[in-house]
Scaffold this active site. Structure first.
Site: not given
Ligand code: UGA
Length: 447
Positions: A35, A170, A267, A278
């Site tokens: 990597k 975040f 969300f 996450c």
């Molecule tokens: C999430 C958090 O949003 C970040 O702030 C955080 O830093 C990160 O985890 C982490 O802990 O490292 P991430 O896992 O990249 O980020 O993705 P999200 O955009 O939060 O989505 C997570 C899941 O929720 C996805 O499967 C998405 O499809 C789902 N989701 C999201 C929904 O089903 N509905 C929504 O309204 C939003």
């Protein structure tokens, strides 16, 4: 400033590249030699919009370097960010073996007054343990045979002292660069004014509020934030399930709710639930943290349960409409756990593909980014390079990821090529009217 980052996963690589782009001198360390060699040539192991460019810019400006050797990277740096993985252990708790291995690796080389900062999501109390461990490794005489040093008893201005801080990340996959460069807030969990001053210098060019809190509060902010967002998703998913019964449309309901600034629109997209590396991990870990502290976090347990049930509820809808899936051909659109990434960790599309196969269906799949990763875990599945090819001959098209490519697709292009005109929209991204105008039956969630 001179900064080292341990771990070149999502958080580590994005942090390193972004801090280099803000003019800091950054060295990224990882134990994975292949990597590191790839990164030295500007080859990025993950798909993340904008990351390749910003890494290359850092390399070209001689501000971003890569190594496998802590002995080379750590001497002389003022800040070390720990950004290694904290995968779930069997009981749901965060497995901290990589964090403490990193601590062992760096401890001998830390310069005086260096600040060791956790970016990794770690349970409350972990940073205090990191401090203890560093003190033992650097001052074995103080442990007097015990495995623990009381770090609070060590004066903070003691020469050779190291500071520890928590600075949770975040960022969202797919939007990581923007989230890092333009954060809503920066949380600094610190226990000394010196560490606060150093970290404020690291983030001096960032235009956002900086929250200066205790280490424990910072650790808790990360878990509480992810758990709250996950709860929002499970909440709207339950509302969606009720909408189906009463004939309401959850998208309109979410719009109406989200217009209240106390609730907010983010969300509140109902669908087949959250996946990824996450939310599932952190929500389970917080439940575990609550448990070991003698608190039964009932709400969080329901968040997890609702999320687990939601996908299978939708899966059963497909089975019901098709009157069983055995011998049927299902096209799954979406293997990444969400749009904008090639990450398939806890991906519902992957779960669906496996379940349909297990129940005797033939499955074809397509994803704009996650095909290579999916090939490593999916068997007996047809991989196709486009929506059209995957959909050919299918009895049902099932959308599992909210990619714009699916949202913008003209389904009339495949209307003559499918066996049955059925679209199951697990992310509520399509307009029922458009799909029906194109001759398909449409099934969403809560609408
Ligand atoms: C999430 C958090 O949003 C970040 O702030 C955080 O830093 C990160 O985890 C982490 O802990 O490292 P991430 O896992 O990249 O980020 O993705 P999200 O955009 O939060 O989505 C997570 C899941 O929720 C996805 O499967 C998405 O499809 C789902 N989701 C999201 C929904 O089903 N509905 C929504 O309204 C939003």
């Amino acid at each position: 400033m001179k900064i080292a980052i341990i771990g070149t996963g999502y958080a580590g690589l994005v942090t390193g590249a972004c801090l280099a782009s803000r003019g800091h001198e950054v060295v990224c360390v990882d134990i994975d030699e292949s990597k590191i060699n790839a990164l030295k040539n500007g080859e990025i192991p993950i798909y993340e919009p904008g990351l390749t460019e910003i890494v290359q810019e850092g390399i070209d400006r001689n501000l971003l370097t890569f190594t496998t050797l802590a002995s080379e990277a750590i001497p002389g740096v003022q800040v070390v960010f720990l950004a290694v993985g904290t995968p779930p252990a069997d009981d749901g708790s965060a497995d901290l073996k990589y964090v403490f291995q990193a601590v062992e690796d760096i401890a001998p080389y830390l310069s005086e007054s260096c600040v060791v900062v956790s970016k990794s999501t770690v349970p409350v109390g972990t940073n205090a343990k990191i401090k203890d461990r560093i003190l033992i490794l650097r001052h074995p005489e103080r442990s007097e045979g015990s495995t623990r040093v009381d770090s609070s008893a060590v004066p903070q201005n003691d020469s050779g002292d190291i500071f520890v801080a928590s600075n949770p990340e975040f960022l969202r996959e797919g939007k990581a660069i923007d989230d890092f460069m333009k954060p809503d807030r920066i949380v600094l969990g610190v226990d000394s004014p010196q560490a606060t001053a150093v970290l404020k210098e690291v983030y001096k060019d960032f235009d956002c509020p900086i929250l200066d809190v205790s280490i424990e509060s910072a650790e808790m902010i990360k878990y509480a934030s992810n758990a709250f967002l996950a709860a929002k998703i499970s909440f709207i998913n339950e509302i969606a399930n009720i909408c189906e019964g009463v004939g309401a449309d959850v998208k309109d309901v979410a719009r109406g709710m989200g217009s209240d600034p106390r609730i907010g629109p983010a969300f509140l997209n109902a669908g087949i639930g959250y996946g990824g590396s996450c939310f599932p991990k952190d929500v389970r870990a917080l439940d575990q943290i609550a448990g070991v502290n003698g608190y039964d976090f009932k709400l969080l347990k329901s968040v997890i349960q609702v999320n687990n049930d939601q996908r299978w509820r939708f899966y059963k809808k497909v089975e019901k409409v098709l009157k069983g899936v055995e011998g049927k051909k299902i096209a799954i659109l979406g293997l990444a756990f969400k749009a904008g990434t090639d990450d398939i960790r806890e991906s519902i599309g992957i779960d669906f593909a496996q379940k349909f196969i297990e129940n005797g269906a033939r499955v074809s799949v397509y994803d704009p980014q996650a095909m290579d990763n999916a090939r490593e875990v999916l068997e007996r599945v047809g991989f196709y390079d486009s929506i059209e090819e995957a959909a050919k001959g299918s009895d049902a098209i099932v959308i599992t990821t909210e990619w714009n490519e699916f949202k913008d697709f003209d389904f009339s292009k495949v209307a003559d090529q499918v066996s049955q005109k059925l679209v199951f929209d697990g992310r509520n991204i399509l307009s029922r009217k458009n799909i029906e105008n194109q001759g398909f039956r449409y099934f969403g969630i809560g609408r």
